[in-house]
Design a protein around this motif. Structure first.
Motif, short mmCIF file in Angstrom:
data_model
loop_
_atom_site.label_atom_id
_atom_site.label_comp_id
_atom_site.label_asym_id
_atom_site.label_seq_id
_atom_site.Cartn_x
_atom_site.Cartn_y
_atom_site.Cartn_z
N GLY A 45 35.01 43.51 44.72
CA GLY A 45 33.85 43.36 45.61
C GLY A 45 32.62 42.90 44.86
O GLY A 45 31.89 42.01 45.33
N PHE A 46 32.37 43.48 43.69
CA PHE A 46 31.23 43.05 42.87
C PHE A 46 31.38 41.58 42.48
O PHE A 46 30.43 40.79 42.57
CB PHE A 46 31.13 43.90 41.60
CG PHE A 46 30.52 45.26 41.82
CD1 PHE A 46 29.22 45.39 42.26
CD2 PHE A 46 31.25 46.42 41.56
CE1 PHE A 46 28.64 46.64 42.44
CE2 PHE A 46 30.68 47.67 41.75
CZ PHE A 46 29.39 47.79 42.20
N ASP A 47 32.57 41.20 42.03
CA ASP A 47 32.78 39.82 41.58
C ASP A 47 32.64 38.82 42.72
O ASP A 47 32.18 37.69 42.52
CB ASP A 47 34.17 39.69 40.94
CG ASP A 47 34.28 40.46 39.63
OD1 ASP A 47 33.25 40.66 38.97
OD2 ASP A 47 35.41 40.88 39.27
N LEU A 48 33.01 39.23 43.92
CA LEU A 48 32.93 38.35 45.08
C LEU A 48 31.47 38.16 45.52
O LEU A 48 31.02 37.03 45.74
CB LEU A 48 33.77 38.92 46.23
CG LEU A 48 33.97 38.04 47.46
CD1 LEU A 48 34.77 36.80 47.09
CD2 LEU A 48 34.68 38.82 48.56
N VAL A 49 30.73 39.25 45.63
CA VAL A 49 29.36 39.18 46.14
C VAL A 49 28.42 38.50 45.15
O VAL A 49 27.49 37.81 45.55
CB VAL A 49 28.86 40.60 46.48
CG1 VAL A 49 27.38 40.61 46.79
CG2 VAL A 49 29.63 41.14 47.68
N THR A 50 28.65 38.69 43.85
CA THR A 50 27.76 38.10 42.85
C THR A 50 28.18 36.69 42.47
O THR A 50 27.51 36.06 41.64
CB THR A 50 27.72 38.97 41.58
OG1 THR A 50 29.04 39.11 41.05
CG2 THR A 50 27.13 40.34 41.89
N GLY A 51 29.27 36.17 43.04
CA GLY A 51 29.66 34.79 42.78
C GLY A 51 30.42 34.58 41.49
O GLY A 51 30.62 33.44 41.06
N GLN A 52 30.89 35.67 40.87
CA GLN A 52 31.69 35.51 39.65
C GLN A 52 33.05 34.91 39.97
O GLN A 52 33.66 34.26 39.13
CB GLN A 52 31.87 36.87 38.96
CG GLN A 52 30.57 37.50 38.51
CD GLN A 52 29.81 36.61 37.55
OE1 GLN A 52 30.35 36.15 36.55
NE2 GLN A 52 28.55 36.34 37.87
N TRP A 53 33.53 35.14 41.20
CA TRP A 53 34.79 34.55 41.66
C TRP A 53 34.51 33.89 43.01
O TRP A 53 33.92 34.52 43.89
CB TRP A 53 35.87 35.61 41.80
CG TRP A 53 37.22 35.05 42.17
CD1 TRP A 53 38.19 34.58 41.35
CD2 TRP A 53 37.76 34.94 43.52
NE1 TRP A 53 39.29 34.18 42.06
CE2 TRP A 53 39.05 34.38 43.38
CE3 TRP A 53 37.27 35.23 44.79
CZ2 TRP A 53 39.86 34.13 44.49
CZ3 TRP A 53 38.08 34.97 45.88
CH2 TRP A 53 39.36 34.44 45.72
N VAL A 54 34.90 32.64 43.13
CA VAL A 54 34.65 31.88 44.37
C VAL A 54 35.98 31.52 45.00
O VAL A 54 36.86 30.95 44.32
CB VAL A 54 33.84 30.60 44.08
CG1 VAL A 54 33.60 29.83 45.36
CG2 VAL A 54 32.51 30.95 43.41
N ALA A 55 36.15 31.86 46.26
CA ALA A 55 37.41 31.61 46.96
C ALA A 55 37.57 30.13 47.25
O ALA A 55 36.61 29.45 47.62
CB ALA A 55 37.47 32.40 48.26
N ARG A 56 38.78 29.63 47.07
CA ARG A 56 39.09 28.27 47.50
C ARG A 56 39.38 28.29 49.00
O ARG A 56 39.89 29.28 49.52
CB ARG A 56 40.31 27.74 46.75
CG ARG A 56 40.05 27.47 45.28
CD ARG A 56 41.19 26.69 44.68
NE ARG A 56 40.95 26.34 43.30
CZ ARG A 56 41.71 25.51 42.61
NH1 ARG A 56 42.75 24.95 43.17
NH2 ARG A 56 41.42 25.25 41.35
N ARG A 57 39.08 27.18 49.65
CA ARG A 57 39.28 27.13 51.09
C ARG A 57 40.73 26.81 51.43
O ARG A 57 41.03 26.05 52.33
CB ARG A 57 38.33 26.10 51.71
CG ARG A 57 36.89 26.45 51.57
CD ARG A 57 36.52 27.73 52.29
NE ARG A 57 36.53 27.55 53.71
CZ ARG A 57 35.52 27.05 54.40
NH1 ARG A 57 34.42 26.69 53.77
NH2 ARG A 57 35.59 26.92 55.69
N THR A 58 41.63 27.38 50.67
CA THR A 58 43.06 27.27 50.92
C THR A 58 43.68 28.63 50.64
O THR A 58 43.80 29.01 49.48
CB THR A 58 43.72 26.22 50.01
OG1 THR A 58 43.02 24.99 50.16
CG2 THR A 58 45.18 26.02 50.40
#
Length: 899
Positions: free
Chosen positions: A458-471
């Motif tokens: 959750g931390f990595d997602l909200v702070t932009g450390q990990w960005v989801a691909r649109r696939t």
């Protein structure tokens, strides 16, 4: 500011009754972008004519109207959705007050504590280039705020305590330790204690009635070296210190940043000087001595030794040691003349222990009390010999504020309230506090081992450390468990054994002899399964999935490792020196490791008939004179590298290597010949099947939707509606090269397009023929053996004749690709982009031709794929959006590699 929507509001939309207090930002996940809005708040206090609110509830709203945040159409999206100016100190605001007057609110926020900075990046980018979205950009701070009115010696004042948690290297206790290569440390918090003194005339806390504003700032952060603690299910994790070449440089960068921001630094280190924590202390002190920075003063305080047996008053020894630093640093004091402050704070105390929680809280509260006493004495409120502890009401407010502040920081990082908070709250250590600390420590153990993986994601997602691909297919690893079956089965064995033991207590005691063997069996199974889980403890820890910690867990370079527990029976223990580097890559969902030494190992994985052939070529100083076979070490057997490899050094010469290659090519020829003969016999059967399937309503839509790869690209309801008019699918293979094919989708009359057939061709373009490239007796040539999909296949595109613009699905839902890499799909858009675009980055064509078409009946019957709830028999053929087939991706399958 008026903004006109570019897309019509869906007819199914309805107005929400919830209030909207602000936009936290926008986040992009695998299927859609989502706007995060603040729907609940509570007033925490009023500070200098500004209301301070605490956000209490949020809503996540999908931008794509066809996506529901409450019931996402894909389990990957479900997993990601389940995760998840008070920013500047008083002195900093005063120093930049003139420049800030021309800036928007968000531009003045401290970037370190602007927690939704990544979520707001879309609005910020638009503001920089197009329309001004500044009114919608609301900085959010992650921390604590406490403001209390109090009275001392007849003077009204407000005591305020603010903590600000940095968004850099954010995370949980055991998954974010030490420093990163940008100089950011884990659990960095800035704590500011503010005193607002009112004039003797009552008037409330209005800015005009405040005659003195005093601020004192402290900071805390993890020990700034590369280190970690690796969870193994043991109460005390394995300590890992990584002695990297860049350690001194990143520590210098971190400390210099603190000096530039706050002034001189007094580093107070509370880590134990013996036992488990000793290597961290030694590494810290070694690099501090090596750097020898002029504005940095290091002070060690052996907290546990000095304050043993609950002698907490001995913290005063530390105050005596750093007294000169505290007096030199001072504090910020602004009087009625706001043009010139009475005092400036010229430095801070940076405190740390192992977690920067419990010991750090006690010490920071003590330093804050010492400073508060000095502030009140200089204001003339306290006499020279008096202190805040002499006034119970005032002292109680002070202690409670610091205790609640400590609990909040500890909960955010460690998972439970702070230990030793009874001392902070009451001023003394009690046995009740010791019992409460035991409960908190147990809660930390449970959360840190079994729940913190999702929190870290959750931390990595909200702070932009990990960005989801649109696939979503690129993120299937988030919802799959690649551990071996025996690893996954042990918790079930232990649970069932415990159940049987408890159930056995209710059995009639016909014979003590029979019950003895019954209990012996289940107790033995329970013991074996628990022992197995402890020996392989690392496999049962809830690790982060977005940014795995593989390099830390299996670090084998210079440094220190207290032990290798939880890694199987061969886990070693002791100090680690210079060792071989290790290469890792995934094979069938497992990580395989190979010794690299000074060689470069190039590997080729060849997929044929479900088997994997791995060829390792050794390159030593560009000397390709021999082929070396290297034995791998599986991830499940850490420490196996210490075992003797009986195959080490086995080599073959050029002649043997050529013979192996010849056999491989002959094998490939036979396989191609068998495939050609099989295709000739299948074509008549497929033609017969074609006539039968035309009579079954919606056969092909149902079969397609049961393939996970295809259904991933059919999440838009309009696509599903258009697909419901599909009558026939046909794959025509190129007789010269069976790996090339033409794909035909036959549709009946529909409201979307005029075409009756949509065609996508994967055409074979043979390379220039050589003189000796003649077919063998089976018609196989050398070019066929050397076939390359990227080189020999050209894809076609066709223009769909849409009936109207509002039915043009490829225009309404275009395919979006990455600006730097056209093969990286940001948003796949409509399924029909597959026909209108030449490229096929997600290999939908291969999936249709090699998986769905030959096994269409199996997919339709539900024997393949994951959707058992599709109903294709009782619906009318004239389908529309409301009748579109559902999507169920409960059982994602791994996509087959191209041949």
């Amino acid at each position: 500011m008026d903004i006109e929507p570019k897309t019509p509001i869906p007819s199914t939309a309805h107005r929400s009754g919830k209030p909207l207090y602000g936009i936290a930002g926008i986040i992009s996940l695998s299927l859609s972008e989502y706007i995060i809005v603040i729907t609940g708040r509570e007033l925490s206090g009023r500070l200098m004519d500004h209301d301070i609110y605490r956000a209490t509830s949020f809503d996540i709203l999908p931008v794509n109207p066809n996506i529901s945040s409450h019931n996402p159409p894909h389990p990957v999206e479900t997993h990601l959705l389940a995760l998840w100016d008070l920013t500047r100190r008083l002195q900093a605001q005063w120093e930049t007050r003139e420049k800030d007057g021309q800036k928007a609110f968000w531009e003045t926020a401290d970037d370190r504590f602007f927690w939704n900075r990544y979520l707001q990046s879309r609005f910020i980018d638009l503001t920089s280039s197009q329309q001004d979205f500044s009114p919608y950009i609301l900085p959010i701070m992650y921390g604590t705020f406490d403001l209390r009115p109090t009275l001392l010696h007849g003077r009204h004042m407000h005591l305020c305590l603010i903590s600000r948690r940095s968004r850099f290297r954010a995370g949980t206790r055991y998954f974010r330790r030490g420093i990163d290569k940008d100089g950011h440390v884990a659990n960095f918090n800035e704590t500011e204690q503010i005193v607002l003194l009112e004039s003797p005339t009552p008037g409330g806390l209005q800015d005009t009635n405040v005659v003195a504003k005093l601020s004192f700032v402290q900071i805390r952060g993890s020990v700034p070296v590369f280190w970690a603690e690796v969870n193994t299910l043991r109460y005390k994790p394995d300590l890992q210190i990584m002695d990297l070449q860049e350690t001194a440089d990143v520590m210098r960068r971190h400390l210099q940043e603190q000096v530039d921001t706050y002034g001189d630094q007094a580093l107070v280190n509370l880590v134990n000087q013996k036992g488990h924590e000793k290597p961290v202390k030694e590494a810290y002190e070694r690099f501090i001595a090596q750097l020898n920075l002029p504005n940095v003063h290091y002070e060690y305080f052996d907290f546990h030794n000095e304050c043993s047996k609950m002698r907490w008053d001995r913290i005063s020894l530390l105050i005596d040691r750093i007294k000169e630093d505290l007096e030199r640093h001072g504090y910020f004091h602004l009087g009625t003349n706001e043009e010139k402050p009475i005092k400036l704070q010229n430095g801070t105390v940076r405190t740390n222990c192992m977690d920067n929680l419990d010991r750090t809280n006690v010490v920071q509260a003590t330093i804050a009390k010492w400073t508060l006493n000095n502030q009140l004495r200089e204001l003339g409120i306290l006499s020279d010999n008096a202190g805040v502890d002499d006034y119970e009401s005032f002292s109680k407010d002070f202690r409670e504020m610091w205790a609640e502040h400590a609990d909040a920081i500890a909960t955010a990082y460690g998972g439970s309230g702070a230990l030793k908070s009874d001392f902070t709250r009451t001023g003394k250590r009690t046995r009740k506090g010791l019992l409460e600390d035991g409960v908190k420590s147990t809660m930390r153990y449970i959360k840190n081992n079994f729940f913190d993986g999702a929190r870290q994601d959750g931390f990595d997602l909200v702070t932009g450390q990990w960005v989801a691909r649109r696939t979503p297919s690129a993120s299937l690893f988030l919802i799959t468990d690649a551990r071996p079956v025996i690893i996954r089965s042990m918790p079930l064995v232990a649970s069932f054994s415990l159940f049987m033991i408890i159930a056995g207590l209710t059995l009639p005691r016909t014979s003590d002899y029979s019950l003895f063997y019954y209990f012996l069996l289940w107790i033995w199974l329970l013991g074996v399964s628990v022992l197995f889980m402890m020996v392989h403890g690392i496999e049962y820890v809830s690790w982060p999935r977005l940014i795995p910690l593989t390099e830390t867990i299996y670090y084998d370079g210079p440094g220190f490792r207290s032990g290798k527990h939880g890694m199987g029976v061969n886990g070693g223990k002791g100090e680690v020196s210079e060792t071989k580097q290790r290469g890792k890559w995934a094979v069938n969902g497992r990580v395989e490791e190979f010794s690299l030494d000074d060689r470069v190992l190039c590997f080729v994985i060849d997929w044929r008939f479900g088997m994997t052939f791995v060829t390792l070529w050794e390159e030593r100083l560009l000397d390709m004179d021999r082929l070396t076979m290297v034995k791998g070490t599986k991830r499940g057997s850490p420490g196996a590298e210490d075992e003797k490899n009986i195959f080490e050094g086995v080599e073959i010469g050029d002649e043997e290597a050529k013979q192996l290659e010849t056999i491989q090519r002959e094998t490939a020829r036979v396989e191609l010949a068998i495939e050609r003969e099989g295709q000739k016999k299948l074509i008549p059967i497929f033609k017969k099947r074609r006539e039968v399937l035309k009579a079954i309503p919606k056969f092909w839509p149902v079969a397609l939707m049961r393939n996970e790869m295809v259904s991933l690209h059919l999440t838009i309801s309009a696509d599903q509606s258009a697909l419901s008019y599909l009558e026939d699918v046909w794959v025509e293979k190129d007789p010269a090269e069976l790996r090339a094919f033409k794909l035909e989708f036959h549709f009946k009359e529909n409201p979307y397009f005029l075409n009756s057939v949509l065609i996508k061709e994967f055409k074979y373009v043979p390379p220039p023929a050589t003189a000796d490239d003649t077919p063998d007796e089976n018609g196989i040539t050398e070019a066929m053996v050397d076939f390359s999909w990227e080189r020999d296949i050209t894809m076609s595109a066709m223009k769909i004749d849409w009936k109207s613009e509002d039915k043009n699905l490829t225009k309404l839902y275009p395919r979006e690709v990455d600006d730097e890499d056209e093969h990286d799909i940001v948003d796949a858009g409509s399924f029909f982009n597959f026909f209108e675009k030449e490229s096929d980055p997600n290999d939908i064509g291969l999936t249709l031709a090699n998986e769905v078409f030959p096994e269409a009946i199996e997919y339709f019957l539900g024997n393949l794929g994951g959707d058992e709830d599709l109903d294709s028999d009782d619906e009318d053929e004239d389908d529309d959006d409301d009748d579109a087939e559902e999507i169920d991706l409960e059982k994602p399958r791994v996509k087959k590699p191209r041949v």
